[in-house]
Design a protein around this motif. Structure first.
Motif, PDB file in Angstrom:
ATOM      1  N   ASP A  10      18.148  93.472 -19.986  1.00 28.71           N
ATOM      2  CA  ASP A  10      18.470  94.717 -19.295  1.00 28.71           C
ATOM      3  C   ASP A  10      19.488  94.520 -18.169  1.00 28.71           C
ATOM      4  O   ASP A  10      19.652  95.386 -17.310  1.00 28.71           O
ATOM      5  N   PHE A  11      20.218  93.419 -18.183  1.00 29.08           N
ATOM      6  CA  PHE A  11      21.237  93.119 -17.177  1.00 29.08           C
ATOM      7  C   PHE A  11      22.545  93.794 -17.600  1.00 29.08           C
ATOM      8  O   PHE A  11      23.388  93.217 -18.281  1.00 29.08           O
ATOM      9  N   ALA A  12      22.700  95.044 -17.198  1.00 32.42           N
ATOM     10  CA  ALA A  12      23.831  95.870 -17.630  1.00 32.42           C
ATOM     11  C   ALA A  12      25.173  95.252 -17.286  1.00 32.42           C
ATOM     12  O   ALA A  12      26.124  95.321 -18.078  1.00 32.42           O
ATOM     13  N   LEU A  13      25.273  94.652 -16.122  1.00 32.16           N
ATOM     14  CA  LEU A  13      26.548  94.082 -15.701  1.00 32.16           C
ATOM     15  C   LEU A  13      26.976  92.934 -16.618  1.00 32.16           C
ATOM     16  O   LEU A  13      28.167  92.786 -16.907  1.00 32.16           O
ATOM     17  N   ALA A  14      26.031  92.148 -17.111  1.00 33.32           N
ATOM     18  CA  ALA A  14      26.372  91.065 -18.038  1.00 33.32           C
ATOM     19  C   ALA A  14      26.900  91.636 -19.355  1.00 33.32           C
ATOM     20  O   ALA A  14      27.870  91.123 -19.912  1.00 33.32           O
ATOM     21  N   HIS A  15      26.287  92.703 -19.845  1.00 31.12           N
ATOM     22  CA  HIS A  15      26.792  93.357 -21.061  1.00 31.12           C
ATOM     23  C   HIS A  15      28.218  93.859 -20.828  1.00 31.12           C
ATOM     24  O   HIS A  15      29.091  93.714 -21.685  1.00 31.12           O
ATOM     25  N   PHE A  16      28.448  94.438 -19.659  1.00 33.94           N
ATOM     26  CA  PHE A  16      29.771  94.956 -19.314  1.00 33.94           C
ATOM     27  C   PHE A  16      30.805  93.828 -19.284  1.00 33.94           C
ATOM     28  O   PHE A  16      31.900  93.962 -19.836  1.00 33.94           O
ATOM     29  N   VAL A  17      30.465  92.717 -18.655  1.00 40.62           N
ATOM     30  CA  VAL A  17      31.387  91.583 -18.578  1.00 40.62           C
ATOM     31  C   VAL A  17      31.684  91.040 -19.976  1.00 40.62           C
ATOM     32  O   VAL A  17      32.843  90.758 -20.306  1.00 40.62           O
ATOM     33  N   LEU A  18      30.666  90.919 -20.808  1.00 38.65           N
ATOM     34  CA  LEU A  18      30.899  90.467 -22.184  1.00 38.65           C
ATOM     35  C   LEU A  18      31.822  91.433 -22.927  1.00 38.65           C
ATOM     36  O   LEU A  18      32.675  91.013 -23.711  1.00 38.65           O
ATOM     37  N   GLY A  19      31.656  92.725 -22.679  1.00 38.41           N
ATOM     38  CA  GLY A  19      32.547  93.702 -23.285  1.00 38.41           C
ATOM     39  C   GLY A  19      33.982  93.525 -22.833  1.00 38.41           C
ATOM     40  O   GLY A  19      34.918  93.614 -23.635  1.00 38.41           O
ATOM     41  N   ASN A  20      34.163  93.239 -21.557  1.00 37.55           N
ATOM     42  CA  ASN A  20      35.516  93.003 -21.046  1.00 37.55           C
ATOM     43  C   ASN A  20      36.123  91.729 -21.628  1.00 37.55           C
ATOM     44  O   ASN A  20      37.319  91.699 -21.929  1.00 37.55           O
TER      45      ASN A  20
END
Length: 84
Positions: A10-20
């Protein structure tokens, strides 16, 4: 980042970074998947909540950023297999 997501899904920021990362590497389908995962995590989060490890970024602002990125075509133009 993948380990962070594995340990804390549930670490949204990590998902976001992986997306970037995926977006920068011209892997749009993978980027979309990571951004969708981040939005899924954030769906029940109040918009004014500060996200952990984000230096003050709110859940609502991250949703806005991701929504904008998903609405834009990929910046990388492919011409004959070469990024320009």
């Amino acid at each position: 980042m993948q380990r962070a997501v594995y340990l804390q899904p549930d670490f949204a920021l990590a998902h976001f970074v992986l997306g970037n990362f995926a977006r920068a590497d011209a892997r749009p389908a993978e980027a979309h998947r990571h951004f969708a995962n981040a939005l899924h995590v954030l769906r029940d989060c109040p918009p004014d909540v500060l996200l952990p490890e984000s230096d003050g970024l709110t859940a609502g602002r991250l949703v806005e950023i991701i929504t904008t990125l998903l609405a834009r075509p990929d910046r990388a133009d492919h011409a004959g297999g070469v990024l320009k």
